[in-house]
Every structure is written in structure tokens, then in C-alpha cells.
Motif scaffolding. Structure first.
Motif, PDB file in Angstrom:
ATOM      1  N   THR A 185       0.832  -1.200   0.000  1.00  0.00           N
ATOM      2  CA  THR A 185       0.000   0.000   0.000  1.00  0.00           C
ATOM      3  C   THR A 185       0.867   1.252   0.000  1.00  0.00           C
ATOM      4  O   THR A 185       0.602   2.208  -0.740  1.00  0.00           O
ATOM      5  N   GLN A 186       1.905   1.272   0.816  1.00  0.00           N
ATOM      6  CA  GLN A 186       2.807   2.421   0.860  1.00  0.00           C
ATOM      7  C   GLN A 186       3.506   2.632  -0.470  1.00  0.00           C
ATOM      8  O   GLN A 186       3.646   3.765  -0.935  1.00  0.00           O
ATOM      9  N   GLU A 198       1.042   4.124  -2.913  1.00  0.00           N
ATOM     10  CA  GLU A 198       0.734   5.514  -2.604  1.00  0.00           C
ATOM     11  C   GLU A 198       1.899   6.452  -2.912  1.00  0.00           C
ATOM     12  O   GLU A 198       1.688   7.633  -3.150  1.00  0.00           O
ATOM     13  N   GLN A 199       3.115   5.943  -2.919  1.00  0.00           N
ATOM     14  CA  GLN A 199       4.276   6.784  -3.200  1.00  0.00           C
ATOM     15  C   GLN A 199       4.438   7.051  -4.693  1.00  0.00           C
ATOM     16  O   GLN A 199       5.037   8.035  -5.083  1.00  0.00           O
ATOM     17  N   GLU A 200       3.907   6.179  -5.530  1.00  0.00           N
ATOM     18  CA  GLU A 200       4.008   6.337  -6.977  1.00  0.00           C
ATOM     19  C   GLU A 200       2.881   7.265  -7.441  1.00  0.00           C
ATOM     20  O   GLU A 200       1.706   6.937  -7.322  1.00  0.00           O
ATOM     21  N   PRO A 201       3.211   8.451  -7.957  1.00  0.00           N
ATOM     22  CA  PRO A 201       2.175   9.419  -8.332  1.00  0.00           C
ATOM     23  C   PRO A 201       1.163   8.874  -9.335  1.00  0.00           C
ATOM     24  O   PRO A 201      -0.039   9.069  -9.172  1.00  0.00           O
ATOM     25  N   ARG A 252      -1.242   6.477  -7.768  1.00  0.00           N
ATOM     26  CA  ARG A 252      -2.278   7.126  -6.963  1.00  0.00           C
ATOM     27  C   ARG A 252      -3.476   7.499  -7.818  1.00  0.00           C
ATOM     28  O   ARG A 252      -4.617   7.367  -7.391  1.00  0.00           O
ATOM     29  N   ASN A 269      -5.337   4.328  -8.583  1.00  0.00           N
ATOM     30  CA  ASN A 269      -5.998   3.884  -7.360  1.00  0.00           C
ATOM     31  C   ASN A 269      -7.248   4.732  -7.101  1.00  0.00           C
ATOM     32  O   ASN A 269      -8.312   4.211  -6.764  1.00  0.00           O
ATOM     33  N   ARG A 270      -7.114   6.027  -7.287  1.00  0.00           N
ATOM     34  CA  ARG A 270      -8.258   6.921  -7.105  1.00  0.00           C
ATOM     35  C   ARG A 270      -9.345   6.611  -8.134  1.00  0.00           C
ATOM     36  O   ARG A 270     -10.530   6.584  -7.805  1.00  0.00           O
ATOM     37  N   CYS A 290      -9.036  12.474 -12.445  1.00  0.00           N
ATOM     38  CA  CYS A 290      -7.762  11.756 -12.359  1.00  0.00           C
ATOM     39  C   CYS A 290      -6.801  12.119 -13.485  1.00  0.00           C
ATOM     40  O   CYS A 290      -5.701  11.555 -13.563  1.00  0.00           O
TER      41      CYS A 290
END
Length: 98
Positions: free
Chosen positions: A49-50, A53-56, A59, A62-63, A81
Motif C-alpha cells: 500500500t505504501q 501511494e508513493q508512486e504518483p 495514486r 488507485n483513485r 484523475c
């Protein structure tokens, strides 16, 4: 003869008690292993998960996935997005094919 049967039954009872004790120890060991594996799985899930979330770019995808779960349409996903129409449509198609 009756005493022989009683002795035999007592021997069987003792043998079963030993087997039960061994099974109890094995089950305790397996329980510990399961707890350890569960802890490792939680840690790995957190790390994944981390990393996501760190990969722009991740994200955004994912959104977009979460928006699809909430019923967003392709246009809304493109706008929120910043995804091209083809990618938003592909995501919608993949989401609905699950």
C-alpha cells in the motif's frame, strides 16, 4: 482375565493421553506459525500500500478505481484523475468485468 482387560485398557488410555499431548503441542506450534504468517501478511500488505501511494501515477489509478467502485462515469474519471479517455474506458471495462 478381567484384570488383563483392565491393564490393556489402561495401557491404551495412557497411549491415547500421550498422543493427545503430542497433538496439543503440534496444534500450539501451528497456531504460532499461523499468527506469525498473519503478521507477515499484514506487514507486506502495508508495504505494498505504501509503495502504491508513493508512486504518483499509481495514486491516480488507485483513485480512479475507487471512483469506479462509487459509480463514477468515464468523463468524471477523466476529469478528476487526469486520465486519457482510452485509459478511463479501459479501467471501467476491467472493473465491470470482475
Amino acid at each position: 482375565m478381567l484384570q488383563t482387560q483392565v491393564d490393556h485398557l489402561e495401557d491404551q488410555l495412557h497411549s491415547h493421553a500421550l498422543q493427545l499431548s503430542e497433538l496439543h503441542q503440534i496444534s500450539q506450534g501451528l497456531g504460532k506459525q499461523l499468527r506469525d504468517l498473519h503478521s507477515q501478511q499484514i506487514e507486506q500488505s502495508s508495504q505494498i500500500t505504501q509503495a502504491i501511494e508513493q508512486e504518483p501515477q499509481a495514486r491516480l489509478y488507485n483513485r480512479a478505481s475507487k471512483m469506479l467502485e462509487l459509480g463514477a462515469d468515464v468523463e468524471e474519471i477523466m476529469r478528476e484523475c487526469e486520465l486519457p479517455k482510452a485509459e478511463a474506458e479501459l479501467m471501467r471495462h476491467l472493473y465491470h468485468s470482475k
